[in-house]
Motif scaffolding. Structure first.
Motif, PDB file in Angstrom:
ATOM      1  N   ARG A 177      37.826  31.444  42.005  1.00 11.28           N
ATOM      2  CA  ARG A 177      38.601  30.797  40.936  1.00 11.28           C
ATOM      3  C   ARG A 177      37.867  29.579  40.386  1.00 11.28           C
ATOM      4  N   ASP A 178      37.164  28.849  41.264  1.00 13.48           N
ATOM      5  CA  ASP A 178      36.454  27.632  40.834  1.00 13.48           C
ATOM      6  C   ASP A 178      35.413  27.903  39.753  1.00 13.48           C
ATOM      7  N   VAL A 179      34.856  29.108  39.711  1.00  8.47           N
ATOM      8  CA  VAL A 179      33.905  29.448  38.651  1.00  8.47           C
ATOM      9  C   VAL A 179      34.598  30.201  37.508  1.00  8.47           C
ATOM     10  N   GLY A 180      35.904  30.344  37.603  1.00 10.81           N
ATOM     11  CA  GLY A 180      36.677  30.937  36.512  1.00 10.81           C
ATOM     12  C   GLY A 180      36.702  32.452  36.474  1.00 10.81           C
ATOM     13  N   LEU A 181      36.297  33.108  37.570  1.00 12.71           N
ATOM     14  CA  LEU A 181      36.227  34.569  37.553  1.00 12.71           C
ATOM     15  C   LEU A 181      37.556  35.270  37.830  1.00 12.71           C
ATOM     16  N   VAL A 182      38.548  34.536  38.325  1.00 14.01           N
ATOM     17  CA  VAL A 182      39.858  35.155  38.523  1.00 14.01           C
ATOM     18  C   VAL A 182      40.928  34.410  37.746  1.00 14.01           C
ATOM     19  N   LYS A 183      41.948  35.173  37.379  1.00 15.82           N
ATOM     20  CA  LYS A 183      43.133  34.619  36.726  1.00 15.82           C
ATOM     21  C   LYS A 183      44.280  34.717  37.722  1.00 15.82           C
ATOM     22  N   GLU A 184      45.205  33.799  37.606  1.00 14.95           N
ATOM     23  CA  GLU A 184      46.404  33.806  38.438  1.00 14.95           C
ATOM     24  C   GLU A 184      47.618  34.034  37.561  1.00 14.95           C
ATOM     25  N   GLU A 185      48.552  34.817  38.089  1.00 17.42           N
ATOM     26  CA  GLU A 185      49.827  35.008  37.407  1.00 17.42           C
ATOM     27  C   GLU A 185      50.923  34.866  38.440  1.00 17.42           C
ATOM     28  N   ARG A 186      51.800  33.901  38.226  1.00 16.38           N
ATOM     29  CA  ARG A 186      52.882  33.654  39.170  1.00 16.38           C
ATOM     30  C   ARG A 186      54.064  34.564  38.841  1.00 16.38           C
ATOM     31  N   LYS A 187      54.563  35.226  39.887  1.00 14.59           N
ATOM     32  CA  LYS A 187      55.781  36.035  39.781  1.00 14.59           C
ATOM     33  C   LYS A 187      56.685  35.587  40.905  1.00 14.59           C
ATOM     34  N   GLY A 188      57.684  34.760  40.544  1.00 14.52           N
ATOM     35  CA  GLY A 188      58.519  34.173  41.576  1.00 14.52           C
ATOM     36  C   GLY A 188      57.679  33.231  42.412  1.00 14.52           C
ATOM     37  N   GLN A 189      57.745  33.390  43.732  1.00 12.91           N
ATOM     38  CA  GLN A 189      56.958  32.515  44.613  1.00 12.91           C
ATOM     39  C   GLN A 189      55.568  33.062  44.887  1.00 12.91           C
ATOM     40  N   TRP A 190      55.267  34.245  44.353  1.00 10.60           N
ATOM     41  CA  TRP A 190      53.991  34.890  44.641  1.00 10.60           C
ATOM     42  C   TRP A 190      53.003  34.712  43.497  1.00 10.60           C
ATOM     43  N   ILE A 191      51.728  34.658  43.841  1.00 14.30           N
ATOM     44  CA  ILE A 191      50.665  34.556  42.847  1.00 14.30           C
ATOM     45  C   ILE A 191      49.825  35.828  42.932  1.00 14.30           C
ATOM     46  N   PHE A 192      49.643  36.454  41.779  1.00 12.03           N
ATOM     47  CA  PHE A 192      48.835  37.667  41.693  1.00 12.03           C
ATOM     48  C   PHE A 192      47.532  37.328  40.983  1.00 12.03           C
ATOM     49  N   TYR A 193      46.464  37.932  41.465  1.00 16.09           N
ATOM     50  CA  TYR A 193      45.129  37.645  40.957  1.00 16.09           C
ATOM     51  C   TYR A 193      44.538  38.865  40.267  1.00 16.09           C
ATOM     52  N   SER A 194      43.784  38.594  39.217  1.00 15.68           N
ATOM     53  CA  SER A 194      43.036  39.649  38.525  1.00 15.68           C
ATOM     54  C   SER A 194      41.727  39.029  38.050  1.00 15.68           C
ATOM     55  N   LEU A 195      40.786  39.881  37.727  1.00 13.82           N
ATOM     56  CA  LEU A 195      39.493  39.401  37.254  1.00 13.82           C
ATOM     57  C   LEU A 195      39.641  38.867  35.834  1.00 13.82           C
ATOM     58  N   ASN A 196      39.055  37.732  35.585  1.00 16.35           N
ATOM     59  CA  ASN A 196      39.095  37.108  34.264  1.00 16.35           C
ATOM     60  C   ASN A 196      37.961  37.681  33.417  1.00 16.35           C
ATOM     61  N   LYS A 197      38.272  38.748  32.709  1.00 16.53           N
ATOM     62  CA  LYS A 197      37.242  39.449  31.941  1.00 16.53           C
ATOM     63  C   LYS A 197      36.820  38.704  30.675  1.00 16.53           C
ATOM     64  N   SER A 198      37.519  37.611  30.353  1.00 18.41           N
ATOM     65  CA  SER A 198      37.111  36.802  29.206  1.00 18.41           C
ATOM     66  C   SER A 198      36.191  35.645  29.634  1.00 18.41           C
ATOM     67  N   ASN A 199      35.958  35.502  30.930  1.00 19.15           N
ATOM     68  CA  ASN A 199      35.047  34.480  31.442  1.00 19.15           C
ATOM     69  C   ASN A 199      33.612  34.821  31.033  1.00 19.15           C
ATOM     70  N   ALA A 200      32.850  33.800  30.698  1.00 14.28           N
ATOM     71  CA  ALA A 200      31.459  34.003  30.254  1.00 14.28           C
ATOM     72  C   ALA A 200      30.618  34.709  31.310  1.00 14.28           C
ATOM     73  N   TYR A 201      30.933  34.521  32.580  1.00  5.41           N
ATOM     74  CA  TYR A 201      30.169  35.149  33.658  1.00  5.41           C
ATOM     75  C   TYR A 201      30.471  36.639  33.808  1.00  5.41           C
ATOM     76  N   TYR A 202      31.588  37.094  33.237  1.00  6.12           N
ATOM     77  CA  TYR A 202      31.974  38.495  33.446  1.00  6.12           C
ATOM     78  C   TYR A 202      30.923  39.459  32.883  1.00  6.12           C
ATOM     79  N   THR A 203      30.329  39.137  31.747  1.00  7.25           N
ATOM     80  CA  THR A 203      29.315  40.035  31.178  1.00  7.25           C
ATOM     81  C   THR A 203      28.092  40.141  32.091  1.00  7.25           C
ATOM     82  N   PHE A 204      27.858  39.100  32.876  1.00  5.13           N
ATOM     83  CA  PHE A 204      26.783  39.103  33.864  1.00  5.13           C
ATOM     84  C   PHE A 204      27.203  39.903  35.105  1.00  5.13           C
TER      85      PHE A 204
END
Length: 113
Positions: free
Chosen positions: A58-85
């Motif tokens: 997350r510190d390099v911005g490669l994952v996104k967090e989405e809170r649903k209730g008390q839980w946090i779900f993670y997905s890859l941040n495909k809009s991050n500049a590093y994703y193309t790499f």
């Protein structure tokens, strides 16, 4: 050059990828949204350990967090500049979806919801 990654940035990404757990997490997150509890089940390690791995990604911005209730779900941040790499590297790795399928079969897929 557009779309290129500086050497220092590439070194940071490669260091993240150098850990098998983080590499597997990134491969899973490239196609799925996951909760910490699912990673705990998959890797059979503690929740704090999984959270540390996710924090580094997350510190390099490669994952996104989405809170649903008390839980946090993670997905890859495909809009991050590093994703193309990162994307061509992830494409070379074997599919990890079977790990989530095993959780479903065991009834532990998203047991936090």
């Amino acid at each position: 050059m557009v779309g290129s990654v500086e050497m220092e940035q590439a070194a940071v990404i490669f260091k993240l990828l150098g850990d098998r757990t983080r590499l597997t997490m990134l491969k899973l997150l490239d196609e799925h949204t996951c909760c910490v509890c699912e990673f705990v089940e998959i890797f059979q390690v503690s929740q704090p350990s999984i959270s540390q791995h996710l924090r580094k990604i997350r510190d390099v911005g490669l994952v996104k967090e989405e809170r649903k209730g008390q839980w946090i779900f993670y997905s890859l941040n495909k809009s991050n500049a590093y994703y193309t790499f990162l994307a061509p590297l992830l494409e070379q790795l074997p599919d990890q979806s079977y790990r989530l399928k095993e959780l479903e079969e065991n009834g532990t897929r998203i047991n936090c919801c």
